[in-house]
Design an enzyme around this catalytic site. Structure first.
Site, mmCIF file in Angstrom:
data_model
loop_
_atom_site.group_PDB
_atom_site.id
_atom_site.type_symbol
_atom_site.label_atom_id
_atom_site.label_comp_id
_atom_site.label_asym_id
_atom_site.label_seq_id
_atom_site.Cartn_x
_atom_site.Cartn_y
_atom_site.Cartn_z
ATOM 1 N N GLU A 16 -6.395 -9.900 -7.383
ATOM 2 C CA GLU A 16 -7.330 -8.794 -7.191
ATOM 3 C C GLU A 16 -8.677 -9.394 -6.821
ATOM 4 O O GLU A 16 -9.260 -10.164 -7.596
ATOM 5 C CB GLU A 16 -7.422 -7.916 -8.445
ATOM 6 C CG GLU A 16 -6.113 -7.151 -8.690
ATOM 7 C CD GLU A 16 -6.222 -6.009 -9.675
ATOM 8 O OE1 GLU A 16 -7.147 -6.032 -10.525
ATOM 9 O OE2 GLU A 16 -5.370 -5.098 -9.603
ATOM 10 N N GLN A 55 3.150 -4.885 -15.027
ATOM 11 C CA GLN A 55 2.180 -3.787 -15.092
ATOM 12 C C GLN A 55 2.848 -2.414 -14.967
ATOM 13 O O GLN A 55 2.527 -1.489 -15.725
ATOM 14 C CB GLN A 55 1.149 -3.963 -13.972
ATOM 15 C CG GLN A 55 0.029 -2.910 -13.983
ATOM 16 C CD GLN A 55 -0.980 -3.130 -12.852
ATOM 17 O OE1 GLN A 55 -0.894 -4.107 -12.100
ATOM 18 N NE2 GLN A 55 -1.941 -2.241 -12.744
ATOM 19 N N ARG A 95 2.090 6.855 -8.261
ATOM 20 C CA ARG A 95 2.212 8.307 -8.479
ATOM 21 C C ARG A 95 2.028 9.013 -7.142
ATOM 22 O O ARG A 95 0.960 9.600 -6.880
ATOM 23 C CB ARG A 95 1.118 8.808 -9.440
ATOM 24 C CG ARG A 95 1.182 8.307 -10.868
ATOM 25 C CD ARG A 95 -0.010 8.815 -11.672
ATOM 26 N NE ARG A 95 -1.260 8.450 -11.010
ATOM 27 C CZ ARG A 95 -1.870 7.269 -11.169
ATOM 28 N NH1 ARG A 95 -1.384 6.382 -11.995
ATOM 29 N NH2 ARG A 95 -2.977 7.006 -10.497
ATOM 30 N N GLU A 129 -1.442 -3.786 -1.899
ATOM 31 C CA GLU A 129 -1.896 -2.912 -0.819
ATOM 32 C C GLU A 129 -1.575 -3.504 0.556
ATOM 33 O O GLU A 129 -1.086 -2.808 1.445
ATOM 34 C CB GLU A 129 -3.411 -2.701 -0.916
ATOM 35 C CG GLU A 129 -3.850 -1.886 -2.108
ATOM 36 C CD GLU A 129 -5.348 -1.951 -2.286
ATOM 37 O OE1 GLU A 129 -6.063 -1.238 -1.571
ATOM 38 O OE2 GLU A 129 -5.815 -2.748 -3.124
ATOM 39 N N GLU A 153 -12.327 -9.343 -6.681
ATOM 40 C CA GLU A 153 -13.361 -8.616 -7.430
ATOM 41 C C GLU A 153 -14.644 -9.427 -7.481
ATOM 42 O O GLU A 153 -14.650 -10.620 -7.174
ATOM 43 C CB GLU A 153 -12.896 -8.353 -8.883
ATOM 44 C CG GLU A 153 -11.557 -7.630 -8.978
ATOM 45 C CD GLU A 153 -11.283 -7.053 -10.366
ATOM 46 O OE1 GLU A 153 -12.252 -6.879 -11.152
ATOM 47 O OE2 GLU A 153 -10.108 -6.778 -10.654
ATOM 48 N N ASP A 187 -12.982 -4.618 -17.313
ATOM 49 C CA ASP A 187 -12.667 -4.537 -15.891
ATOM 50 C C ASP A 187 -12.728 -3.080 -15.448
ATOM 51 O O ASP A 187 -12.082 -2.219 -16.039
ATOM 52 C CB ASP A 187 -11.275 -5.130 -15.623
ATOM 53 C CG ASP A 187 -11.090 -5.484 -14.155
ATOM 54 O OD1 ASP A 187 -12.106 -5.689 -13.449
ATOM 55 O OD2 ASP A 187 -9.933 -5.574 -13.713
ATOM 56 N N LYS A 206 -2.177 -8.606 -17.080
ATOM 57 C CA LYS A 206 -3.465 -9.055 -16.563
ATOM 58 C C LYS A 206 -4.150 -10.093 -17.433
ATOM 59 O O LYS A 206 -5.127 -10.698 -16.986
ATOM 60 C CB LYS A 206 -4.396 -7.853 -16.440
ATOM 61 C CG LYS A 206 -3.839 -6.810 -15.495
ATOM 62 C CD LYS A 206 -4.907 -6.188 -14.709
ATOM 63 C CE LYS A 206 -4.354 -5.207 -13.713
ATOM 64 N NZ LYS A 206 -4.945 -5.428 -12.398
ATOM 65 N N THR A 250 -7.737 -15.017 -15.631
ATOM 66 C CA THR A 250 -8.707 -14.370 -14.745
ATOM 67 C C THR A 250 -9.644 -15.474 -14.281
ATOM 68 O O THR A 250 -10.261 -16.144 -15.111
ATOM 69 C CB THR A 250 -9.512 -13.281 -15.503
ATOM 70 O OG1 THR A 250 -8.598 -12.377 -16.121
ATOM 71 C CG2 THR A 250 -10.442 -12.534 -14.572
ATOM 72 N N ARG A 252 2.500 -7.388 -11.119
ATOM 73 C CA ARG A 252 2.708 -5.953 -10.844
ATOM 74 C C ARG A 252 3.969 -5.407 -11.488
ATOM 75 O O ARG A 252 4.023 -4.212 -11.830
ATOM 76 C CB ARG A 252 2.765 -5.724 -9.337
ATOM 77 C CG ARG A 252 1.514 -6.112 -8.585
ATOM 78 C CD ARG A 252 0.301 -5.320 -9.023
ATOM 79 N NE ARG A 252 -0.873 -5.704 -8.245
ATOM 80 C CZ ARG A 252 -2.110 -5.431 -8.609
ATOM 81 N NH1 ARG A 252 -2.346 -4.753 -9.726
ATOM 82 N NH2 ARG A 252 -3.134 -5.817 -7.867
ATOM 83 N N ASP A 261 -8.700 -11.261 -10.497
ATOM 84 C CA ASP A 261 -7.984 -10.681 -11.634
ATOM 85 C C ASP A 261 -6.485 -10.743 -11.323
ATOM 86 O O ASP A 261 -5.877 -9.769 -10.884
ATOM 87 C CB ASP A 261 -8.463 -9.236 -11.827
ATOM 88 C CG ASP A 261 -7.782 -8.543 -12.981
ATOM 89 O OD1 ASP A 261 -7.250 -9.235 -13.867
ATOM 90 O OD2 ASP A 261 -7.775 -7.295 -12.994
ATOM 91 N N HIS A 315 -9.050 1.360 -3.246
ATOM 92 C CA HIS A 315 -8.016 0.677 -4.031
ATOM 93 C C HIS A 315 -7.323 1.672 -4.961
ATOM 94 O O HIS A 315 -6.086 1.707 -5.037
ATOM 95 C CB HIS A 315 -8.648 -0.465 -4.845
ATOM 96 C CG HIS A 315 -7.689 -1.142 -5.777
ATOM 97 N ND1 HIS A 315 -6.661 -1.948 -5.338
ATOM 98 C CD2 HIS A 315 -7.594 -1.113 -7.132
ATOM 99 C CE1 HIS A 315 -5.986 -2.404 -6.384
ATOM 100 N NE2 HIS A 315 -6.517 -1.910 -7.478
ATOM 101 N N THR A 328 -10.739 -4.184 -8.064
ATOM 102 C CA THR A 328 -10.384 -4.666 -6.720
ATOM 103 C C THR A 328 -11.231 -3.964 -5.668
ATOM 104 O O THR A 328 -11.248 -2.734 -5.608
ATOM 105 C CB THR A 328 -8.899 -4.380 -6.445
ATOM 106 O OG1 THR A 328 -8.147 -4.837 -7.563
ATOM 107 C CG2 THR A 328 -8.443 -5.086 -5.190
HETATM 108 MN MN MN Z 1 -8.775 -5.782 -11.894
#
Ligand code: MN
Length: 441
Positions: free
Chosen positions: A210, A251, A154, A385, A212, A138, A264, A268, A248, A244, A145, A371
């Site tokens: 996600e 993650q 961050r 997002e 994709e 991936d 993840k 999928t 969160r 995907d 994104h 994404t």
């Molecule tokens: Mn992904």
């Protein structure tokens, strides 16, 4: 890069009448490949080609003697239970089969009467993952994104310094790739509550999607022999939609230092149909111009053809249908829309980078694009997002609100291409419902 030919002619129509309806995903200019059987039977899985609301069985058509020698080998390979052997045959074979299918499915084709018995209604079919996927990587090719996520994880350092040099990726898990329509349970895992110093174990409360695209590798490369950027697209069989699914909260606790892992790899989802690069030829476009301060790509990631037309304008949409909407007969509601053309790194750059160290790609390998969020927040391909980290709930047409997913939510991805002077082609839905977490002992 595939060039335009008679199979792209927007004036072509099919003797399969549903293929000619305005807005159909599968007109004769598309001809995507999938693996199917009649639902509820023990028939063997076999490759098929979508045409209108039907599936043509090329293996049966080949057995009936419909195709000439130029397409016979590819049609036979297409009839197998996975498309890997067709994928390994390469662009000349794929193109010959596409031309033969286009001619045989056109209005007035002499083969029409022989082919009618080789059609199965899509309403009667079930699908499986169309290839044996040996490896799944991936990527992270949308700078929008990457920036939005980075701002949340961050705030002081949203986009890491390597992003504009390297098409970032991680090795995903092939065994949990499932096909559209297969539902799955909310995963459990370790979660660090806000302000806590030790994690708790429980079901994810921040389940996300996600948006994709999936890139299926066709011809592989020998270990130790990188694929040059200029040759990269000849190694790509085609594209489908990919969701995907991401937990969160799992993650954010696990992702440093080695990247995503259990957040993840529980599911999928891919759409059943692979749209070939040849079918996508009319919708090619230039990638976004890099910002003035961005570094130019290193030479192995740069070529004139990639600069001129390395991107593809694929319209993408995310929709949600809650359990209540389903009970009340309400259709899935759109949450966001964007295009693949906004991606920072192209298809060819993913393939060239992945193999530049000598890594061998194999037929059926899957590359996720990452994404595909566009520049503005309403073009974002993930709830993290769209809701700014769960702080700004979305309101659905029936008044329900969501930050992350509730049990019973069905998420649908759609994709299509349209442009003046070309037919509209679509990808078919990529959909699945999040089921409640299973009890843990
Ligand atoms: Mn992904």
């Amino acid at each position: 890069m595939a060039t335009l030919n008679e199979t792209h002619d927007p004036a072509l129509a099919s003797w399969v009448a549903s293929a000619n309806q305005a807005g159909a995903d599968f007109p004769i200019q598309n001809l995507p490949f999938g693996v199917f059987r009649r639902r509820g039977t023990q028939e063997t899985w076999r490759g098929g080609v979508a045409i209108g609301d039907h599936i043509l069985d090329p293996g049966a058509a080949q057995a009936a003697g419909v195709f000439d020698a130029s397409a016979a080998a590819a049609a036979t390979a297409c009839g197998e239970a996975s498309l890997n052997r067709l994928m390994a045959m390469g662009p000349a074979a794929w193109s010959a089969l596409r031309l033969a299918l286009s001619r045989a499915l056109r209005q007035g084709a002499a083969q029409a009467s022989a082919l009618r018995s080789c059609l199965v209604p899509q309403a009667d079919a079930e699908y499986t993952v169309p290839a044996h996927i040996g490896d799944y990587t991936d990527f992270y090719t949308s700078v929008h994104h990457a920036t939005h996520i980075g701002q949340q994880f961050r705030p002081d350092n949203p986009l890491l310094p390597n992003y504009k040099w390297i098409p970032i990726g991680y090795h995903g898990r092939a065994s949990s790739i499932i096909v559209s329509g297969q539902d799955f349970h909310r995963p459990h895992g370790q979660i660090l509550p806000p302000g806590a110093t030790a994690p708790v174990f429980g079901p994810s409360r921040k389940m996300d999607i996600e948006l994709e695209l999936a890139v299926y590798i066709g011809v592989g490369n020998a270990r130790g022999h990188p694929i040059a950027l200029a040759d990269a697209e000849a190694h790509v069989f085609g594209l489908s939609l990919l969701n995907d699914w991401s937990a969160r909260d799992i993650q954010s606790w696990e992702y440093q230092p080695l990247g995503p892992f259990l957040s993840k790899n529980f599911a999928t989802t891919v759409s059943p149909w692979i749209v070939t690069l040849e079918a996508l030829a009319p919708y090619r476009t230039a990638p976004p111009v890099r910002d003035a301060g961005d570094p130019p790509p290193l030479p192995y990631l740069d070529a004139p053809a990639n600069r001129n037309a390395g991107a593809i304008d694929i319209q993408l949409q995310v929709l949600m249908q809650t359990a209540r909407m389903r009970d009340q007969g309400q259709a899935a509601a759109p949450l966001a829309a964007t295009s693949y053309r906004h991606a920072y790194w192209t298809l060819a750059q993913m393939v060239a980078h992945h193999s530049v160290n000598g890594c061998n790609l194999q037929p059926g390998d899957l590359l996720g694009t990452g994404t595909l969020s566009g520049p503005t927040l309403d073009q974002a391909g993930a709830l993290i997002e769209l809701t700014v980290g769960g702080q700004q709930p979305l309101t659905l047409p029936n008044g329900e609100q969501r930050t992350y997913l509730d049990d019973g939510d069905r998420m649908v991805l759609r994709g299509w291409c349209e442009r003046p002077g070309a037919a509209r082609i679509g990808f078919g839905d990529c959909a699945a419902t999040l089921l409640p977490a299973l009890m843990q002992v």
